[in-house]
Design an enzyme around this catalytic site. Structure first.
Site, PDB file in Angstrom:
ATOM      1  N   THR A   1       0.816  -1.209   0.000  1.00  0.00           N
ATOM      2  CA  THR A   1       0.000   0.000   0.000  1.00  0.00           C
ATOM      3  C   THR A   1       0.853   1.264   0.000  1.00  0.00           C
ATOM      4  O   THR A   1       0.578   2.227  -0.726  1.00  0.00           O
ATOM      5  CB  THR A   1      -0.929   0.009   1.228  1.00  0.00           C
ATOM      6  OG1 THR A   1      -1.747  -1.173   1.209  1.00  0.00           O
ATOM      7  CG2 THR A   1      -1.814   1.240   1.227  1.00  0.00           C
ATOM      8  N   VAL A   2       1.896   1.275   0.836  1.00  0.00           N
ATOM      9  CA  VAL A   2       2.770   2.449   0.911  1.00  0.00           C
ATOM     10  C   VAL A   2       3.489   2.650  -0.420  1.00  0.00           C
ATOM     11  O   VAL A   2       3.588   3.772  -0.932  1.00  0.00           O
ATOM     12  CB  VAL A   2       3.774   2.298   2.064  1.00  0.00           C
ATOM     13  CG1 VAL A   2       4.754   3.472   2.062  1.00  0.00           C
ATOM     14  CG2 VAL A   2       3.052   2.226   3.403  1.00  0.00           C
TER      15      VAL A   2
ATOM     16  N   GLU B   1       5.601  -9.675  -4.864  1.00  0.00           N
ATOM     17  CA  GLU B   1       4.168  -9.504  -5.075  1.00  0.00           C
ATOM     18  C   GLU B   1       3.847  -8.014  -5.004  1.00  0.00           C
ATOM     19  O   GLU B   1       4.510  -7.258  -4.298  1.00  0.00           O
ATOM     20  CB  GLU B   1       3.353 -10.264  -4.022  1.00  0.00           C
ATOM     21  CG  GLU B   1       3.604 -11.758  -3.967  1.00  0.00           C
ATOM     22  CD  GLU B   1       3.099 -12.491  -5.220  1.00  0.00           C
ATOM     23  OE1 GLU B   1       2.188 -11.940  -5.883  1.00  0.00           O
ATOM     24  OE2 GLU B   1       3.620 -13.582  -5.515  1.00  0.00           O
TER      25      GLU B   1
ATOM     26  N   ASP C   1      17.260  47.026  11.416  1.00  0.00           N
ATOM     27  CA  ASP C   1      18.145  47.344  12.528  1.00  0.00           C
ATOM     28  C   ASP C   1      18.390  46.097  13.360  1.00  0.00           C
ATOM     29  O   ASP C   1      17.871  45.013  13.067  1.00  0.00           O
ATOM     30  CB  ASP C   1      17.587  48.494  13.375  1.00  0.00           C
ATOM     31  CG  ASP C   1      16.207  48.193  13.946  1.00  0.00           C
ATOM     32  OD1 ASP C   1      15.991  47.052  14.406  1.00  0.00           O
ATOM     33  OD2 ASP C   1      15.350  49.085  13.939  1.00  0.00           O
TER      34      ASP C   1
ATOM     35  N   LYS D   1      21.624  50.135  15.170  1.00  0.00           N
ATOM     36  CA  LYS D   1      22.275  51.000  16.149  1.00  0.00           C
ATOM     37  C   LYS D   1      22.337  50.260  17.473  1.00  0.00           C
ATOM     38  O   LYS D   1      21.461  49.468  17.808  1.00  0.00           O
ATOM     39  CB  LYS D   1      21.484  52.295  16.376  1.00  0.00           C
ATOM     40  CG  LYS D   1      21.113  53.080  15.141  1.00  0.00           C
ATOM     41  CD  LYS D   1      20.454  54.382  15.567  1.00  0.00           C
ATOM     42  CE  LYS D   1      19.779  55.068  14.399  1.00  0.00           C
ATOM     43  NZ  LYS D   1      18.525  54.425  14.030  1.00  0.00           N
TER      44      LYS D   1
ATOM     45  N   GLY E   1      12.258  47.469  14.899  1.00  0.00           N
ATOM     46  CA  GLY E   1      11.814  46.671  16.026  1.00  0.00           C
ATOM     47  C   GLY E   1      10.690  47.355  16.773  1.00  0.00           C
ATOM     48  O   GLY E   1      10.663  48.575  16.920  1.00  0.00           O
TER      49      GLY E   1
ATOM     50  N   THR F   1       4.349  46.900  20.142  1.00  0.00           N
ATOM     51  CA  THR F   1       5.471  47.509  20.837  1.00  0.00           C
ATOM     52  C   THR F   1       6.046  46.552  21.875  1.00  0.00           C
ATOM     53  O   THR F   1       5.348  45.658  22.379  1.00  0.00           O
ATOM     54  CB  THR F   1       5.050  48.834  21.487  1.00  0.00           C
ATOM     55  OG1 THR F   1       6.209  49.493  21.985  1.00  0.00           O
ATOM     56  CG2 THR F   1       4.068  48.612  22.623  1.00  0.00           C
ATOM     57  N   ALA F   2       7.317  46.738  22.209  1.00  0.00           N
ATOM     58  CA  ALA F   2       8.020  45.814  23.098  1.00  0.00           C
ATOM     59  C   ALA F   2       7.323  45.669  24.441  1.00  0.00           C
ATOM     60  O   ALA F   2       7.278  44.574  25.014  1.00  0.00           O
ATOM     61  CB  ALA F   2       9.455  46.284  23.294  1.00  0.00           C
TER      62      ALA F   2
ATOM     63  N   MET G   1      15.044  50.671  26.541  1.00  0.00           N
ATOM     64  CA  MET G   1      16.482  50.941  26.401  1.00  0.00           C
ATOM     65  C   MET G   1      17.097  51.388  27.726  1.00  0.00           C
ATOM     66  O   MET G   1      17.870  52.339  27.780  1.00  0.00           O
ATOM     67  CB  MET G   1      16.725  52.005  25.316  1.00  0.00           C
ATOM     68  CG  MET G   1      16.200  51.604  23.952  1.00  0.00           C
ATOM     69  SD  MET G   1      16.163  52.964  22.756  1.00  0.00           S
ATOM     70  CE  MET G   1      14.756  53.927  23.357  1.00  0.00           C
TER      71      MET G   1
END
Length: 461
Positions: free
Chosen positions: A22-23, A44, A248, A270, A301, A331-332, A383
């Site tokens: 089958t496979v 077979e 960035d 940066k 980011g 936003t972060a 930051m």
């Protein structure tokens, strides 16, 4: 990436399939559809496989496998229920430098069969690198529901007129812009509706006015805090349409990988006291690239308008009449809060939140510290890693309790996220010990106490 996706041209190519169950029948069906000259080796075979071979001109070799069965073949598949035979087929194929696939045995494969969405000539392949075929099939079902069968007709239409468009638009960029517009607009709708004559007439009209396709544009895209799943649909669509990508250091690799493979990539990152490209030059570069009639994605980011200097960039674009779009990003602060189990507001702890830049110019304390004393307000410092000692000191000097909870979230929303908690009195020493690396975000207030109760992301206390 563990496997390189490729599309093989197998028409009339000699391929051997060892096994007849089958496979093996499932693999034979794919190979015969691709036009392979298939030779099945098995004592077979299943009735369906025998019928497939008869219909497509394949051959059944009623025998047990021998190494000589690989002679002259370009591809080898083993699909027997016997591990020792499959291993022998693998070893023999490797010795002959032949690509080999042993079904359900990734360790014995040099290539694998993906799950396929067939919109011939459009073929979409989905693979789990052999880890979870069921997951690959589920993804195929989702994609099949999204991709109409008429996409094959559209691909045939484009292929038939490809030479005509190339003659009219010899420049590669102009040609790509033309096809992108044609494949997304009225031309495509006409083709998929079976009106190809009308579609061809519309395409000819477009070729007479190609200058309209050559307008440069800038996409200011918020890339979010790191997890690529947090990008908006619009962000992904515009990123994949861009000719040039400016990014960035806060933009993660998986997000950058979503850009077109042939797009030019320019790093303008940066970090503290080290600007790869000064902001003034970035602003001018966006203008210059758009004036060259390029579509420019500026990946930032977080969100472009929250400590991202996005306003400065679009101000110059507007002065030079350069078309632009701004795509908001998560936003972060929002991402870090959700992934660390620290809600920014909570009825019992904080009824407001304030975003503050912790990047203190020249190390000076130029923030409005007296206004940061409300116990019912969450403070979020962007930051602020380098300025952490000053932040903790000034908040206490202006009235905040030394026991006020504080959290530092490192690499928020990524697999490397780490959450470090303490108080205003203890945090400086904790950070010295833990040595977190940027990017980080600092949260101050009673909501930090909820981290241990609500965290699910696996951060570290």
């Amino acid at each position: 990436m563990q496997y390189l996706p490729v599309c093989l041209q197998l028409r009339n190519s000699p391929v051997v399939l060892v096994g007849g169950g089958t496979v093996a029948t499932r693999k034979a069906r794919l190979l015969l559809r691709a036009g392979a000259s298939l030779n099945v080796v098995a004592p077979e075979i299943a009735p369906e496989l025998e019928q497939l071979l008869a219909e497509h001109g394949g051959h059944w070799q009623r025998a047990t496998y021998r190494k000589t069965d690989l002679d002259g073949r370009v591809l080898v598949i083993a699909a027997t229920p016997h591990r020792e035979i499959n291993e022998q087929v693998h070893d023999d194929a490797i010795a002959l430098n032949l690509p080999v696939n042993v079904v359900d045995s990734p360790d014995l494969c040099t290539f694998i069969f993906p799950s396929i969405v067939d919109r011939d000539p459009v073929i979409i392949a989905i693979s789990s690198s052999g880890r979870s075929p069921v997951l690959a099939r589920q993804l195929r079902s989702k994609i099949e529901a999204m991709v109409p069968g008429s996409y094959g007709r559209l691909a045939e239409f484009a292929g038939r007129l490809r030479h005509r468009v190339k003659e009219a638009l010899p420049a590669e960029t102009a040609r790509r812009l033309f096809w992108e517009k044609a494949m997304e607009g009225t031309v495509a709708e006409q083709v998929m509706g079976g009106r190809e004559d009308r579609a061809e007439a519309l395409l000819e009209d477009m070729l007479k006015d190609v200058e309209a396709l050559h307008c440069g544009e800038v996409y200011l895209i918020g890339a979010g805090p790191g997890d690529p799943d947090l990008l908006t649909f619009k962000a992904v669509r515009l990123l994949q349409a861009a000719d040039v990508v400016l990014y960035d250091r806060l933009v993660s690799g998986p997000i950058l990988d979503m850009a077109r493979k042939d797009a030019e990539r320019i790093y303008v990152g940066k970090k503290r006291d080290d600007h790869a490209v000064p902001q003034v030059q970035i602003n001018q570069l966006l203008v210059d690239l758009a004036k060259q009639r390029k579509r420019v994605a500026r990946l930032k980011g977080g969100d472009p308008f929250i400590f991202g200097r996005g306003g400065e960039e679009i101000e110059l674009l507007a002065r030079h009449d350069v078309p632009f779009q701004v795509v908001p990003g998560i936003t972060a602060a929002s991402g870090a809060a959700c992934y660390s189990g620290i809600p920014l507001t909570h009825r019992d702890h904080a009824q407001s939140v304030r975003f503050v830049t912790g990047h203190l110019k020249d190390g000076s304390s130029n923030l409005d510290w007296p206004s940061f004393q409300s116990e019912s307000e969450t403070l979020v410092f962007y930051m602020g890693l380098v300025g952490l000692p000053l932040i903790c000191e000034q908040l206490q000097l202006h009235g905040r309790s030394a026991a006020t909870p504080i959290a530092l979230i490192e690499r928020a929303t990524t697999d490397d996220q780490r959450v470090i908690t303490g108080t205003l009195a203890t945090m400086v020493d904790i950070v010295k010990r833990e040595q977190p690396k940027a990017p980080t975000l600092i949260m101050v207030g009673g909501v930090v106490e909820l981290h241990g109760e609500l965290a699910w992301f696996g951060g570290t206390n």
